[in-house]
Design a protein around this motif. Sequence first.
Motif, PDB file in Angstrom:
ATOM      1  N   LYS A   1       0.845  -1.200   0.000  1.00  0.00           N
ATOM      2  CA  LYS A   1       0.000   0.000   0.000  1.00  0.00           C
ATOM      3  C   LYS A   1       0.880   1.249   0.000  1.00  0.00           C
ATOM      4  CE  LYS A   1      -4.140   1.794   2.241  1.00  0.00           C
ATOM      5  NZ  LYS A   1      -5.060   1.598   3.373  1.00  0.00           N
ATOM      6  N   VAL A   2       1.952   1.220   0.805  1.00  0.00           N
ATOM      7  CA  VAL A   2       2.914   2.329   0.799  1.00  0.00           C
ATOM      8  C   VAL A   2       3.537   2.466  -0.583  1.00  0.00           C
ATOM      9  CG1 VAL A   2       5.164   3.116   1.683  1.00  0.00           C
ATOM     10  CG2 VAL A   2       3.420   2.266   3.273  1.00  0.00           C
ATOM     11  N   MET A   3       3.963   1.359  -1.173  1.00  0.00           N
ATOM     12  CA  MET A   3       4.573   1.379  -2.503  1.00  0.00           C
ATOM     13  C   MET A   3       3.627   2.030  -3.514  1.00  0.00           C
ATOM     14  SD  MET A   3       5.843  -1.798  -4.903  1.00  0.00           S
ATOM     15  CE  MET A   3       7.161  -2.355  -3.842  1.00  0.00           C
ATOM     16  N   MET A   4       2.347   1.708  -3.410  1.00  0.00           N
ATOM     17  CA  MET A   4       1.366   2.244  -4.346  1.00  0.00           C
ATOM     18  C   MET A   4       1.214   3.758  -4.192  1.00  0.00           C
ATOM     19  SD  MET A   4      -2.541   1.091  -5.023  1.00  0.00           S
ATOM     20  CE  MET A   4      -2.024  -0.521  -5.614  1.00  0.00           C
ATOM     21  N   HIS A   5       1.271   4.228  -2.966  1.00  0.00           N
ATOM     22  CA  HIS A   5       1.087   5.661  -2.716  1.00  0.00           C
ATOM     23  C   HIS A   5       2.344   6.472  -2.989  1.00  0.00           C
ATOM     24  CE1 HIS A   5      -2.968   6.067  -0.903  1.00  0.00           C
ATOM     25  NE2 HIS A   5      -2.813   4.769  -0.742  1.00  0.00           N
ATOM     26  N   SER A   6       3.514   5.923  -2.627  1.00  0.00           N
ATOM     27  CA  SER A   6       4.739   6.715  -2.744  1.00  0.00           C
ATOM     28  C   SER A   6       5.987   5.835  -2.743  1.00  0.00           C
ATOM     29  CB  SER A   6       4.813   7.708  -1.573  1.00  0.00           C
ATOM     30  OG  SER A   6       6.076   8.342  -1.528  1.00  0.00           O
ATOM     31  N   GLN A   7       6.630   5.748  -3.875  1.00  0.00           N
ATOM     32  CA  GLN A   7       7.882   4.992  -3.968  1.00  0.00           C
ATOM     33  C   GLN A   7       8.947   5.643  -3.089  1.00  0.00           C
ATOM     34  OE1 GLN A   7       8.285   2.051  -5.891  1.00  0.00           O
ATOM     35  NE2 GLN A   7      10.188   1.874  -4.748  1.00  0.00           N
ATOM     36  N   LYS A   8       8.913   6.963  -2.985  1.00  0.00           N
ATOM     37  CA  LYS A   8       9.867   7.689  -2.141  1.00  0.00           C
ATOM     38  C   LYS A   8       9.733   7.240  -0.678  1.00  0.00           C
ATOM     39  CE  LYS A   8      10.695  12.302  -0.405  1.00  0.00           C
ATOM     40  NZ  LYS A   8      10.147  13.647  -0.336  1.00  0.00           N
ATOM     41  N   HIS A   9       8.514   7.183  -0.181  1.00  0.00           N
ATOM     42  CA  HIS A   9       8.294   6.740   1.199  1.00  0.00           C
ATOM     43  C   HIS A   9       8.661   5.259   1.367  1.00  0.00           C
ATOM     44  CE1 HIS A   9       6.094  10.505   1.596  1.00  0.00           C
ATOM     45  NE2 HIS A   9       6.183  10.334   2.909  1.00  0.00           N
ATOM     46  N   TYR A  10       8.327   4.464   0.377  1.00  0.00           N
ATOM     47  CA  TYR A  10       8.665   3.042   0.415  1.00  0.00           C
ATOM     48  C   TYR A  10      10.176   2.873   0.597  1.00  0.00           C
ATOM     49  CZ  TYR A  10       9.376  -1.741  -1.241  1.00  0.00           C
ATOM     50  OH  TYR A  10       9.769  -3.055  -1.351  1.00  0.00           O
ATOM     51  N   ASN A  11      10.956   3.583  -0.212  1.00  0.00           N
ATOM     52  CA  ASN A  11      12.420   3.489  -0.121  1.00  0.00           C
ATOM     53  C   ASN A  11      12.934   4.024   1.215  1.00  0.00           C
ATOM     54  OD1 ASN A  11      12.556   2.393  -2.689  1.00  0.00           O
ATOM     55  ND2 ASN A  11      12.899   4.357  -3.680  1.00  0.00           N
ATOM     56  N   LEU A  12      12.363   5.127   1.679  1.00  0.00           N
ATOM     57  CA  LEU A  12      12.760   5.709   2.960  1.00  0.00           C
ATOM     58  C   LEU A  12      12.496   4.730   4.107  1.00  0.00           C
ATOM     59  CD1 LEU A  12      13.603   8.061   4.823  1.00  0.00           C
ATOM     60  CD2 LEU A  12      11.214   8.809   4.763  1.00  0.00           C
ATOM     61  N   ILE A  13      11.312   4.126   4.103  1.00  0.00           N
ATOM     62  CA  ILE A  13      10.968   3.183   5.162  1.00  0.00           C
ATOM     63  C   ILE A  13      11.888   1.968   5.130  1.00  0.00           C
ATOM     64  CG2 ILE A  13       9.184   1.585   5.984  1.00  0.00           C
ATOM     65  CD1 ILE A  13       7.123   3.782   5.121  1.00  0.00           C
ATOM     66  N   ARG A  14      12.191   1.472   3.947  1.00  0.00           N
ATOM     67  CA  ARG A  14      13.110   0.328   3.855  1.00  0.00           C
ATOM     68  C   ARG A  14      14.466   0.663   4.473  1.00  0.00           C
ATOM     69  NH1 ARG A  14      13.973  -1.882  -1.669  1.00  0.00           N
ATOM     70  NH2 ARG A  14      15.096  -3.448  -0.508  1.00  0.00           N
ATOM     71  N   GLU A  15      14.950   1.880   4.246  1.00  0.00           N
ATOM     72  CA  GLU A  15      16.221   2.302   4.845  1.00  0.00           C
ATOM     73  C   GLU A  15      16.090   2.422   6.363  1.00  0.00           C
ATOM     74  OE1 GLU A  15      19.332   2.547   3.555  1.00  0.00           O
ATOM     75  OE2 GLU A  15      18.324   1.623   1.851  1.00  0.00           O
ATOM     76  N   GLU A  16      14.994   2.986   6.826  1.00  0.00           N
ATOM     77  CA  GLU A  16      14.774   3.151   8.266  1.00  0.00           C
ATOM     78  C   GLU A  16      14.650   1.807   8.970  1.00  0.00           C
ATOM     79  OE1 GLU A  16      14.885   5.963  10.177  1.00  0.00           O
ATOM     80  OE2 GLU A  16      15.583   6.915   8.332  1.00  0.00           O
ATOM     81  N   LEU A  17      14.093   0.805   8.291  1.00  0.00           N
ATOM     82  CA  LEU A  17      13.933  -0.522   8.896  1.00  0.00           C
ATOM     83  C   LEU A  17      15.273  -1.213   9.143  1.00  0.00           C
ATOM     84  CD1 LEU A  17      10.797  -1.804   6.965  1.00  0.00           C
ATOM     85  CD2 LEU A  17      10.960  -1.329   9.431  1.00  0.00           C
ATOM     86  N   LYS A  18      16.317  -0.753   8.469  1.00  0.00           N
ATOM     87  CA  LYS A  18      17.653  -1.301   8.696  1.00  0.00           C
ATOM     88  C   LYS A  18      18.238  -0.771  10.006  1.00  0.00           C
ATOM     89  CE  LYS A  18      18.562  -1.672   3.741  1.00  0.00           C
ATOM     90  NZ  LYS A  18      19.322  -1.103   2.612  1.00  0.00           N
ATOM     91  N   LYS A  19      17.617   0.299  10.524  1.00  0.00           N
ATOM     92  CA  LYS A  19      18.062   0.914  11.776  1.00  0.00           C
ATOM     93  C   LYS A  19      17.131   0.452  12.894  1.00  0.00           C
ATOM     94  CE  LYS A  19      19.202   4.989   9.046  1.00  0.00           C
ATOM     95  NZ  LYS A  19      18.789   6.374   8.793  1.00  0.00           N
ATOM     96  N   ASP A  20      17.268   1.085  14.024  1.00  0.00           N
ATOM     97  CA  ASP A  20      16.443   0.749  15.187  1.00  0.00           C
ATOM     98  C   ASP A  20      15.227   1.678  15.217  1.00  0.00           C
ATOM     99  OD1 ASP A  20      15.704  -0.595  17.487  1.00  0.00           O
ATOM    100  OD2 ASP A  20      16.812   0.783  18.785  1.00  0.00           O
ATOM    101  N   ILE A  21      14.303   1.487  14.301  1.00  0.00           N
ATOM    102  CA  ILE A  21      13.121   2.341  14.170  1.00  0.00           C
ATOM    103  C   ILE A  21      12.064   1.919  15.195  1.00  0.00           C
ATOM    104  CG2 ILE A  21      12.088   0.850  12.403  1.00  0.00           C
ATOM    105  CD1 ILE A  21      10.973   3.365  11.059  1.00  0.00           C
ATOM    106  N   SER A  22      11.336   2.903  15.710  1.00  0.00           N
ATOM    107  CA  SER A  22      10.241   2.596  16.629  1.00  0.00           C
ATOM    108  C   SER A  22       8.963   2.344  15.831  1.00  0.00           C
ATOM    109  CB  SER A  22      10.013   3.757  17.603  1.00  0.00           C
ATOM    110  OG  SER A  22       9.447   4.867  16.922  1.00  0.00           O
ATOM    111  N   ILE A  23       8.032   1.639  16.427  1.00  0.00           N
ATOM    112  CA  ILE A  23       6.756   1.377  15.767  1.00  0.00           C
ATOM    113  C   ILE A  23       6.016   2.690  15.520  1.00  0.00           C
ATOM    114  CG2 ILE A  23       5.441   0.912  17.872  1.00  0.00           C
ATOM    115  CD1 ILE A  23       4.670  -1.444  15.249  1.00  0.00           C
ATOM    116  N   GLU A  24       6.164   3.637  16.438  1.00  0.00           N
ATOM    117  CA  GLU A  24       5.507   4.936  16.283  1.00  0.00           C
ATOM    118  C   GLU A  24       6.049   5.690  15.071  1.00  0.00           C
ATOM    119  OE1 GLU A  24       5.140   3.431  20.339  1.00  0.00           O
ATOM    120  OE2 GLU A  24       6.967   3.880  19.191  1.00  0.00           O
ATOM    121  N   THR A  25       7.351   5.672  14.895  1.00  0.00           N
ATOM    122  CA  THR A  25       7.959   6.330  13.735  1.00  0.00           C
ATOM    123  C   THR A  25       7.525   5.650  12.444  1.00  0.00           C
ATOM    124  OG1 THR A  25       9.856   7.031  15.064  1.00  0.00           O
ATOM    125  CG2 THR A  25      10.149   7.001  12.665  1.00  0.00           C
ATOM    126  N   LEU A  26       7.493   4.339  12.459  1.00  0.00           N
ATOM    127  CA  LEU A  26       7.046   3.597  11.277  1.00  0.00           C
ATOM    128  C   LEU A  26       5.602   3.968  10.938  1.00  0.00           C
ATOM    129  CD1 LEU A  26       7.466   1.497   9.064  1.00  0.00           C
ATOM    130  CD2 LEU A  26       6.860  -0.276  10.738  1.00  0.00           C
TER     131      LEU A  26
END
Length: 123
Positions: free
Chosen positions: A17-42
């Motif tokens: 659903k994220v990919m469909m709305h925004s490839q930019k956000h999809y890529n950003l989230i994938r990068e953030e998931l490699k870090k110690d992201i909180s559920i709230e930030t996600l």
Amino acid sequence: MKRRGMIEKLWTEEKYKVMMHSQKHYNLIREELKKDISIETLEILINDAFKITPESGSVINTADHMWGYFKKVCTAAEKNEYMRLKEAYKKEEVPAEKMLAFIRKSADKYEVDYLQKSTVLHK
């Protein structure tokens, strides 16, 4: 459920659903998931993506990614139907929901659990 498991579950459900709305956000989230992201930030990043209206190209890209789960197992008739729906969507003859409903039907038929959990396929 542990925090990391909750994060992975949420991403599994919202990824396409994220990919469909925004490839930019999809890529950003994938990068953030490699870090110690909180559920709230996600959740914030996912909701920010949903504020963007999907473009035709991103809808097609997302559908093609999901269709990739079936390309080696589907029948010729199913492949033809997906291609027909995709072309009809491109020509604005059918809404995206028709194409997504066909992918959902295929996910159920071929028991692709990962796609069955995806919110983009639920109406």
